[in-house]
Design a protein around this motif. Structure first.
Motif, PDB file in Angstrom:
ATOM      1  N   PRO A 213       0.833  -1.211   0.000  1.00  0.00           N
ATOM      2  CA  PRO A 213       0.000   0.000   0.000  1.00  0.00           C
ATOM      3  C   PRO A 213       0.867   1.260   0.000  1.00  0.00           C
ATOM      4  O   PRO A 213       1.929   1.291   0.624  1.00  0.00           O
ATOM      5  CB  PRO A 213      -0.798  -0.125   1.306  1.00  0.00           C
ATOM      6  CG  PRO A 213      -0.777  -1.574   1.644  1.00  0.00           C
ATOM      7  CD  PRO A 213       0.537  -2.094   1.143  1.00  0.00           C
ATOM      8  N   TYR A 214       0.386   2.286  -0.673  1.00  0.00           N
ATOM      9  CA  TYR A 214       1.151   3.524  -0.755  1.00  0.00           C
ATOM     10  C   TYR A 214       1.164   4.211   0.604  1.00  0.00           C
ATOM     11  O   TYR A 214       0.143   4.277   1.291  1.00  0.00           O
ATOM     12  CB  TYR A 214       0.557   4.453  -1.821  1.00  0.00           C
ATOM     13  CG  TYR A 214       1.505   5.532  -2.274  1.00  0.00           C
ATOM     14  CD1 TYR A 214       2.580   5.227  -3.102  1.00  0.00           C
ATOM     15  CD2 TYR A 214       1.336   6.850  -1.869  1.00  0.00           C
ATOM     16  CE1 TYR A 214       3.469   6.209  -3.522  1.00  0.00           C
ATOM     17  CE2 TYR A 214       2.207   7.837  -2.278  1.00  0.00           C
ATOM     18  CZ  TYR A 214       3.274   7.514  -3.101  1.00  0.00           C
ATOM     19  OH  TYR A 214       4.148   8.491  -3.512  1.00  0.00           O
TER      20      TYR A 214
ATOM     21  N   ALA B 219      -0.142   7.487  -5.787  1.00  0.00           N
ATOM     22  CA  ALA B 219      -0.524   6.120  -5.409  1.00  0.00           C
ATOM     23  C   ALA B 219      -0.978   5.336  -6.637  1.00  0.00           C
ATOM     24  O   ALA B 219      -0.637   4.157  -6.791  1.00  0.00           O
ATOM     25  CB  ALA B 219      -1.623   6.156  -4.358  1.00  0.00           C
TER      26      ALA B 219
END
Length: 212
Positions: free
Chosen positions: A41-42, A182
């Motif tokens: 995940p960013y 993202a």
């Protein structure tokens, strides 16, 4: 014997070195372990990461760029893995060595990965760039021969000219300030999955060996 290189720019010099009558030199694009360097995940906290210390890395340009970046964004954490003897600017942490697991975890915390290199023909920074993109991280990297073969054609990568610290800082800030960063990380992951995994590398080498 079979000769193969990881950069198209190396084909002609090696062929000339081997001389007439030598087997052909094949260009094989590299690949990384997309399972080990899994899509993460960013992050919510800004972190710039740079990794690598081969002979063609350019720590001087990199650290100049990071000093400039810190002036514009003092909130940004910067971690550089390098054995350079240069004194890092304020706010930049230099780590001489990372295990593969530590490296994977550092990529997962990064907002953007930055690589500065000197002129070279062996695509210095290729492995780190692909590992970072497999993790889902945008990339800012020096353009040298072969870079476009690995990182061209995707908005997840920004390339700058050799020795241009201002451009390196500017493009890194551009990623940090990009509200779509993202999403670019997802594009980066797809780029690796499409053509730059270890399975792709094995298939290419097998093709050379079998003549396919």
């Amino acid at each position: 014997p079979i000769f193969w290189v990881l950069s198209e720019a190396q084909v002609e010099p090696l062929s000339a070195f081997l001389g007439p009558g030598a087997p052909p030199v094949h260009y094989v694009r590299f690949g990384v372990d997309q399972d080990f360097f899994a899509h993460a995940p960013y992050p919510t906290r800004p972190l710039v990461v740079s990794v690598g210390g081969d002979r063609d890395r350019d720590p001087q340009t990199l650290l100049r760029a990071m000093a400039s970046l810190r002036q514009s964004r003092p909130d940004v954490e910067i971690v550089v893995q390098s054995k350079t003897a240069l004194e890092p600017p304020a706010g930049v942490t230099v780590i001489p060595y990372l295990t593969h697991a530590e490296l994977r975890d550092l990529y997962a915390r990064a907002s953007v990965v930055v690589i500065a290199t000197r002129p070279n023909m062996h695509v210095s920074g290729m492995t780190v760039g692909l590992e970072a993109m497999a993790t889902g991280r945008p990339l800012v990297i020096t353009r040298t021969p072969g870079m476009d073969d690995y990182f061209g054609g995707t908005p997840a990568t920004r390339m700058v000219e050799v020795g241009d610290a201002d451009a390196l800082a500017r493009e890194t800030l551009g990623v940090l300030d990009d509200p779509t960063a993202a999403g670019l990380g997802g594009v980066a992951r797809e780029h690796v999955e499409a053509a730059f995994t270890t399975a792709h590398l094995a298939e290419r080498i097998a093709g050379i060996i079998t003549g396919r």
